[in-house]
Design a protein around this motif. Structure first.
Motif, short mmCIF file in Angstrom:
data_model
loop_
_atom_site.label_atom_id
_atom_site.label_comp_id
_atom_site.label_asym_id
_atom_site.label_seq_id
_atom_site.Cartn_x
_atom_site.Cartn_y
_atom_site.Cartn_z
N GLY A 208 0.68 -1.10 -0.09
CA GLY A 208 -0.01 -0.04 -0.03
C GLY A 208 0.86 1.29 0.09
O GLY A 208 2.10 1.37 -0.50
N TYR A 209 0.59 2.41 0.66
CA TYR A 209 0.97 3.45 0.87
C TYR A 209 1.26 4.04 2.22
O TYR A 209 0.24 3.86 2.81
N ILE A 210 2.22 5.07 2.19
CA ILE A 210 2.07 5.95 3.44
C ILE A 210 2.48 7.35 2.92
O ILE A 210 3.56 7.21 2.14
N ALA A 211 1.84 8.34 3.10
CA ALA A 211 1.98 9.70 2.72
C ALA A 211 2.31 10.41 3.88
O ALA A 211 1.54 10.86 4.71
N MET A 212 3.19 11.51 3.69
CA MET A 212 3.54 12.39 4.97
C MET A 212 3.57 13.80 4.35
O MET A 212 4.44 14.11 3.41
#
Length: 401
Positions: A306-310
């Motif tokens: 999946g993804y992680i966005a900061m």
């Protein structure tokens, strides 16, 4: 539900008188097949050949169509690979257009990807045993969009829905004529090519195309907080910043953390994939959107990773630039042995750095954007290179990047 995604809804009803009498003339499977030939796409005679070739980027870019009857309609429209192409347009895919009552059909698939830009034109023309069954199907499709169609007993009536996001556009068009229903799907991301292409296809059918004037998907829309913008498109569970370090152990959900501090990110046990936090020592706040299935032993093939966005907010643009450079350096150094691709440049005023890497059984994609006094850091994980890229395309689209 797709109705939750619709930001712009347009209802068009224009009667178009069909020549002659009897069955449908303008949107029938035969008429659609003829239009697909003029549209310069490849005709397929065998379902298995089309299903096999839809996985070929060059062939699906050229476009393909097939005429089918009864069980073969099902084999095409319910095929996972065919449906996967349409998945870029959102939740409403080719499988949603299928009807077991259709006697004859023509199905079109054309998908073009050029770097970060991509566009799709496809759909189906289905012929039913009676006008009543066609109307029933048409109404059922319209109900998916939480609206009712205008009807007239002369010519063609149709509904067009446009879903406009920051740098992407999806259009769904449904046309009904006697015992036939034509459904078209168009999608474009970071390009405006679909708009002209679907208009060309409709011109061969002598029907009105979706009205897409004034939309420019090549321009970056300015928003205050791109993490918050992306969160609005997801079913999120808000997480207190103090619990940020628990993300890897919590049940799989889409988590949204607002106004976290650098100390929250530095807590012992924080996810190792959150790189470069030490470079943000002068940032004011950090927002995080995480849709990451870390339990890969339980994940299905399409839900792994999946993804992680900061989003880092700095005091000023100079500090943000320093942070951007430090993030890029950190990511590059930590992956120097496994880098498979790199890219840096400017996209409509936004400076970016991107990198793809291969680690054991997983693929990682990173993207960093400098946006005024903010820096956005994205990491995606996939079991295949394509999957990691699809996760990146998805979250970038939600953020308007």
């Amino acid at each position: 539900m797709i109705k939750k995604l619709l930001l712009v809804l347009s209802l068009c009803f224009i009667p178009v008188f069909a020549a002659g009498c009897g069955g449908a003339k303008l949107v029938s499977p035969d008429a659609f097949a003829k239009a697909c030939e003029e549209y310069d796409t490849e005709r397929y005679e065998d379902v298995s050949d089309l299903v096999e070739d839809v996985g070929n980027e060059k062939l699906v870019k050229a476009g393909m169509f097939i005429q089918a009857e009864s069980i073969n309609i099902r084999k095409v429209m319910l095929d996972d690979k065919v449906d996967g192409v349409f998945a870029v347009a959102g939740d409403y895919t080719m499988q949603d257009l299928y009807s077991g009552k259709a006697e004859k059909g023509t199905i079109l698939v054309k998908y073009v990807k050029d770097g970060d830009a991509s566009w799709l034109v496809g759909g189906s023309s289905l012929k039913f045993a009676s006008e009543y069954e066609a109307q029933d199907y048409f109404k059922a499709k319209v109900m998916q969009f939480d609206s009712e169609a205008s009807e007239d007993d002369s010519g063609i009536s149709y509904l067009i829905y446009n879903d406009i996001k920051n740098r992407s556009l999806t259009t769904h068009a449904f046309y009904i004529e006697k015992d036939c229903v034509l459904s078209l799907v168009g999608y474009e991301n970071k390009t405006n090519d679909m708009s002209a292409s679907i208009a060309e296809l409709c011109s061969y059918l002598n029907i009105d195309a979706p009205c897409l004037e004034g939309v420019d998907c090549t321009k970056v829309v300015q928003v205050e907080n791109r993490i918050a913008t992306a969160a609005e498109t997801c079913d999120v569970t808000e997480l207190e910043p103090s619990r940020f370090h628990e993300i890897e152990t919590l049940p799989y959900k889409t988590y949204y953390v607002k106004d976290a501090s650098l100390d929250d990110l530095r807590q012992e046990g924080s996810p190792s994939g959150l790189l470069g936090s030490a470079s943000a020592s002068n940032c004011r706040s950090i927002d995080v959107l995480c849709d990451l299935n870390t339990n890969l032993s339980r994940a299905t093939a399409n839900k792994a990773g999946g993804y992680i966005a900061m989003g880092y907010r700095f005091d000023d643009e100079d500090s943000a630039k320093t942070g951007f450079d430090a993030f890029a350096k950190t990511i590059k150094e930590e992956n120097r042995q496994v880098i498979v691709a790199e890219d840096t440049g400017t996209d409509d005023g936004l400076v970016y750095y991107k990198m793809a890497s291969r680690v054991t059984i997983a693929y990682y994609d990173y993207a960093i954007y400098l946006d005024g006094n903010k820096v956005y850091l994205i990491c995606t994980i996939g079991m295949t290179e394509e999957q990691a890229q699809n996760f990146l395309d998805d979250i970038e689209g939600k953020m308007g990047l």
